[in-house]
Every structure is written in C-alpha cells, then in structure tokens.
Design an enzyme around this catalytic site. Structure first.
Site, PDB file in Angstrom:
ATOM      1  N   ARG A  81       0.852  -1.205   0.000  1.00  0.00           N
ATOM      2  CA  ARG A  81       0.000   0.000   0.000  1.00  0.00           C
ATOM      3  C   ARG A  81       0.873   1.236   0.000  1.00  0.00           C
ATOM      4  NH1 ARG A  81      -3.167   1.737   4.240  1.00  0.00           N
ATOM      5  NH2 ARG A  81      -2.544   0.198   5.800  1.00  0.00           N
ATOM      6  N   ILE A 115       3.258   4.300  -0.070  1.00  0.00           N
ATOM      7  CA  ILE A 115       4.640   4.486  -0.511  1.00  0.00           C
ATOM      8  C   ILE A 115       5.291   3.133  -0.794  1.00  0.00           C
ATOM      9  CG2 ILE A 115       6.922   5.260   0.251  1.00  0.00           C
ATOM     10  CD1 ILE A 115       5.474   7.507   1.836  1.00  0.00           C
ATOM     11  N   ASN A 148      10.120  -0.039   5.348  1.00  0.00           N
ATOM     12  CA  ASN A 148       9.135   1.008   5.035  1.00  0.00           C
ATOM     13  C   ASN A 148       7.911   0.971   5.935  1.00  0.00           C
ATOM     14  OD1 ASN A 148       7.456   2.823   3.069  1.00  0.00           O
ATOM     15  ND2 ASN A 148       6.307   0.901   3.195  1.00  0.00           N
ATOM     16  N   ALA A 149       7.540  -0.209   6.459  1.00  0.00           N
ATOM     17  CA  ALA A 149       6.279  -0.325   7.211  1.00  0.00           C
ATOM     18  C   ALA A 149       6.240   0.686   8.349  1.00  0.00           C
ATOM     19  CB  ALA A 149       6.113  -1.741   7.766  1.00  0.00           C
ATOM     20  N   GLY A 150       5.102   1.296   8.532  1.00  0.00           N
ATOM     21  CA  GLY A 150       4.981   2.272   9.618  1.00  0.00           C
ATOM     22  C   GLY A 150       3.529   2.600   9.897  1.00  0.00           C
ATOM     23  N   TYR A 194       6.103   9.031  17.092  1.00  0.00           N
ATOM     24  CA  TYR A 194       6.491   8.868  15.690  1.00  0.00           C
ATOM     25  C   TYR A 194       7.809   9.604  15.385  1.00  0.00           C
ATOM     26  CZ  TYR A 194       5.688   8.953  10.556  1.00  0.00           C
ATOM     27  OH  TYR A 194       5.791   8.820   9.191  1.00  0.00           O
ATOM     28  N   GLY A 202       8.572  13.980   2.999  1.00  0.00           N
ATOM     29  CA  GLY A 202       7.640  14.937   3.586  1.00  0.00           C
ATOM     30  C   GLY A 202       6.245  14.352   3.495  1.00  0.00           C
TER      31      GLY A 202
HETATM   32  P1  NDP Z   1       0.271   3.333   4.644  1.00  0.00           P
HETATM   33  O1  NDP Z   1      -0.519   3.434   5.894  1.00  0.00           O
HETATM   34  O2  NDP Z   1      -0.350   3.769   3.357  1.00  0.00           O
HETATM   35  O3  NDP Z   1       0.796   1.804   4.454  1.00  0.00           O
HETATM   36  C1  NDP Z   1       1.474   1.190   5.512  1.00  0.00           C
HETATM   37  C2  NDP Z   1       1.971  -0.165   5.100  1.00  0.00           C
HETATM   38  O4  NDP Z   1       2.687  -0.721   6.222  1.00  0.00           O
HETATM   39  C3  NDP Z   1       0.857  -1.154   4.777  1.00  0.00           C
HETATM   40  O5  NDP Z   1       1.310  -2.051   3.776  1.00  0.00           O
HETATM   41  C4  NDP Z   1       0.657  -1.886   6.105  1.00  0.00           C
HETATM   42  O6  NDP Z   1       0.085  -3.175   5.969  1.00  0.00           O
HETATM   43  C5  NDP Z   1       2.112  -1.972   6.584  1.00  0.00           C
HETATM   44  N1  NDP Z   1       2.215  -2.170   8.034  1.00  0.00           N
HETATM   45  C6  NDP Z   1       1.723  -1.386   9.029  1.00  0.00           C
HETATM   46  N2  NDP Z   1       1.989  -1.938  10.225  1.00  0.00           N
HETATM   47  C7  NDP Z   1       2.673  -3.081   9.999  1.00  0.00           C
HETATM   48  C8  NDP Z   1       3.186  -4.127  10.810  1.00  0.00           C
HETATM   49  N3  NDP Z   1       3.082  -4.093  12.148  1.00  0.00           N
HETATM   50  N4  NDP Z   1       3.789  -5.195  10.205  1.00  0.00           N
HETATM   51  C9  NDP Z   1       3.888  -5.252   8.857  1.00  0.00           C
HETATM   52  N5  NDP Z   1       3.428  -4.300   8.035  1.00  0.00           N
HETATM   53  C10 NDP Z   1       2.818  -3.234   8.585  1.00  0.00           C
HETATM   54  O7  NDP Z   1       1.617   4.134   4.924  1.00  0.00           O
HETATM   55  P2  NDP Z   1       2.454   5.120   3.976  1.00  0.00           P
HETATM   56  O8  NDP Z   1       2.641   4.491   2.651  1.00  0.00           O
HETATM   57  O9  NDP Z   1       1.873   6.465   4.059  1.00  0.00           O
HETATM   58  O10 NDP Z   1       3.845   5.178   4.762  1.00  0.00           O
HETATM   59  C11 NDP Z   1       4.915   4.285   4.459  1.00  0.00           C
HETATM   60  C12 NDP Z   1       6.121   4.706   5.259  1.00  0.00           C
HETATM   61  O11 NDP Z   1       6.473   6.049   4.916  1.00  0.00           O
HETATM   62  C13 NDP Z   1       5.900   4.700   6.769  1.00  0.00           C
HETATM   63  O12 NDP Z   1       7.064   4.276   7.415  1.00  0.00           O
HETATM   64  C14 NDP Z   1       5.621   6.158   7.068  1.00  0.00           C
HETATM   65  O13 NDP Z   1       5.929   6.466   8.392  1.00  0.00           O
HETATM   66  C15 NDP Z   1       6.549   6.834   6.091  1.00  0.00           C
HETATM   67  N6  NDP Z   1       6.169   8.197   5.786  1.00  0.00           N
HETATM   68  C16 NDP Z   1       4.956   8.487   5.235  1.00  0.00           C
HETATM   69  C17 NDP Z   1       4.618   9.793   4.945  1.00  0.00           C
HETATM   70  C18 NDP Z   1       3.326  10.155   4.311  1.00  0.00           C
HETATM   71  O14 NDP Z   1       3.097  11.359   4.160  1.00  0.00           O
HETATM   72  N7  NDP Z   1       2.486   9.222   3.922  1.00  0.00           N
HETATM   73  C19 NDP Z   1       5.540  10.890   5.253  1.00  0.00           C
HETATM   74  C20 NDP Z   1       6.794  10.475   5.814  1.00  0.00           C
HETATM   75  C21 NDP Z   1       7.080   9.177   6.071  1.00  0.00           C
HETATM   76  P3  NDP Z   1      -1.547  -3.339   5.894  1.00  0.00           P
HETATM   77  O15 NDP Z   1      -1.945  -2.863   4.526  1.00  0.00           O
HETATM   78  O16 NDP Z   1      -1.772  -4.794   6.093  1.00  0.00           O
HETATM   79  O17 NDP Z   1      -2.108  -2.481   6.982  1.00  0.00           O
END
Ligand code: NDP
Length: 241
Positions: A12, A14, A82-84, A147, A178
């Site tokens: 999902r 990024i 990347n997960a977060g 965070y 960002g």
């Molecule tokens: P999303 O919420 O869109 O997607 C998160 C992804 O991480 C999903 O695939 C989710 O799986 C997976 N995930 C969450 N928790 C876990 C876990 N405990 N174990 C395994 N997988 C997990 O996030 P973003 O794409 O927005 O963010 C991706 C990264 O970029 C993160 O680290 C975020 O902190 C960082 N980031 C994002 C920003 C933004 O503006 N969006 C800005 C700066 C950094 P599932 O689909 O099953 O829930």
C-alpha cells in the site's frame, strides 16, 4: 544481475510504489503487509509481486517471515524498511499503547528485519538497506512524540550501521519523505493538512512514486559510494543541514 528485494509494508501507499519501482528495475521483489488481506491480494493480482503477511514489530515473526521469503526468492540483496503507522496524541495524553505501538512498528522493526538479512549480506559482500524515515523525524512534530522519536531513531541506526557495513559492500541509507498522498496522510484532519500544505514551498503533497524513485536510486548497484545518507524529499518543507 537480478537483485532480490524485500519491501516491508510494500502493498500500500509508498511501499506499493517502492515495490513496483524495484520490480521495474529488474529486481525480484517480495512485499510484506500486516493484515489488510484484500488490498494485498489486489496488489498481487495487479503487479505479480509475491506478498507475505507478518507483524514487523515481532522479532520471531520477522525471522520466520524472512526465512519463508528467502526459501522462495533466494538471499536478500535489498531491504526496504518502510512499514509504519501513526498513533497521534499530545504527549500529556499519549498512552503507553500509543507509544509502544509506534516504537515497535516504526523502529524496533528496523532492527528485527535488518538482523535477518545483514549476516548474509556480509557473507556475499553486497547489500542495500534503505530505511524510510520522515520529515517529522528530522524536525519533530506536535502530536507525534512517538512517531518523531521512532523516525529519528531510524536515522541514528542508519548512520551507525552504515559505518559497520561499508567494508562489506553494504550501504545503509535513509529516505525522509515529507507529506505524501497516501492513506496515512488521509487520516490527518483536513484543516491541519491544509495548514501543512501551505508550508510546503512546492505547494502540494508529494507522490508515492517520487519517494519510490529515491529508493530505486539508492538501491542501485551503482550507488555503492552513498552510505549513511539522509535523502530528503519534502518539497522544501524542511531543509536540513
Ligand atoms: P500506509 O498506511 O499507506 O501503508 C502502511 C503499510 O505498512 C501497509 O502495507 C501496512 O500493511 C504496513 N504495516 C503497518 N503496520 C505493519 C506491521 N506491524 N507489520 C507489517 N506491516 C505493517 O503508509 P504510507 O505508505 O503512508 O507510509 C509508508 C512509510 O512512509 C511509513 O514508514 C511512514 O511512516 C513513512 N512516511 C509516510 C509519509 C506520508 O506522508 N504518507 C511521510 C513520511 C514518512 P496493511 O496494509 O496490512 O495495513
């Protein structure tokens, strides 16, 4: 040479864009996710990329999960942590659960996942570890003590391991996005988001593909002289020294 990559949270947002960008570069990619089976299955159908479900905040699950991926795909050359998640609250209202959930998912996971693949990278003399931090790990953000701490921790981890891994051909770098248009940002209150966009000099949110391109660049065999770096991609919102 075909490189094997694991992208955590790669189904999902990024992570999805990163998985696709690495596949387009010619890598064999495996994408992990936490629990959203429907999105993961859809992602697999659309991209042909294998998906694996485990909690990156659980060491044993990472050990078993990486073993399963490597049995299918072979040894890991590229790991993208990347997960977060976010669990926002003002510090005086932040619960232990909100703190712990974010630290284990966004930070402990970096140790848990990297620990599985690093010894093999050392043996083979090649590795690319790319940790996705955040502008809020660089500058701090109200409501995100958990965070911001986790994302700043990723930068310290990267700078230390970069020095350890350098002589073994392993680079360790950070990409610090960002605000990017994903489900995570969709959770931010509309008014807050408008005020954030107003502070971004390029005048818009970023796109997941723009972050994926940064990762693809650092993952390349030709990026071997770049290690311990923090590559910011935030539309000029925060320009760090
Ligand atoms: P999303 O919420 O869109 O997607 C998160 C992804 O991480 C999903 O695939 C989710 O799986 C997976 N995930 C969450 N928790 C876990 C876990 N405990 N174990 C395994 N997988 C997990 O996030 P973003 O794409 O927005 O963010 C991706 C990264 O970029 C993160 O680290 C975020 O902190 C960082 N980031 C994002 C920003 C933004 O503006 N969006 C800005 C700066 C950094 P599932 O689909 O099953 O829930």
């Amino acid at each position: 040479m075909i490189r094997n990559a694991i992208v955590t949270g790669g189904t999902r947002g990024i992570g999805r864009a990163i998985s696709i960008a690495l596949k387009e570069k010619g890598c064999d990619v495996s994408a992990t996710y936490a629990g959203n089976d429907e999105i993961a299955a859809q992602f697999k159908d659309e991209t042909g990329i294998d998906v694996y479900k485990w909690d990156v905040g659980d060491y044993d699950a990472c050990e078993a999960g990486v073993a399963e991926v490597e049995a299918m795909q072979g040894p890991t050359d590229i790991l993208v942590n990347n997960a977060g998640i976010i669990r926002d609250a003002f510090f005086h209202k932040m619960t232990r659960e909100q703190w712990r959930d974010v630290i284990r998912t966004d930070f402990d996971s970096v140790f848990y996942m990297t620990h599985q693949v690093y010894p093999g990278m050392r043996e083979r003399g090649f590795g690319r570890i790319i940790n996705i931090s955040s502008v809020n790990g660089q500058k701090g953000q109200i409501g995100q003590v958990n965070y911001s701490a986790a994302k700043a921790g990723k930068i310290g981890f990267t700078r230390a391991l970069a020095q350890e891994g350098a002589r073994k051909g392993i680079t360790v770098n950070v990409v610090a996005p960002g605000y990017i248009e994903t489900d995570m940002v969709a959770k931010v209150d509309d008014k807050v988001l408008q005020s954030i966009v107003a502070q971004i000099p390029v005048g818009r949110l970023g796109k997941a593909e723009e972050i994926a391109d940064c990762v693809a660049f650092l993952a390349d065999d030709k990026a071997g002289f770049i290690t311990g770096a923090v590559l910011t991609a935030n539309g000029g919102q925060y320009i760090a020294a």
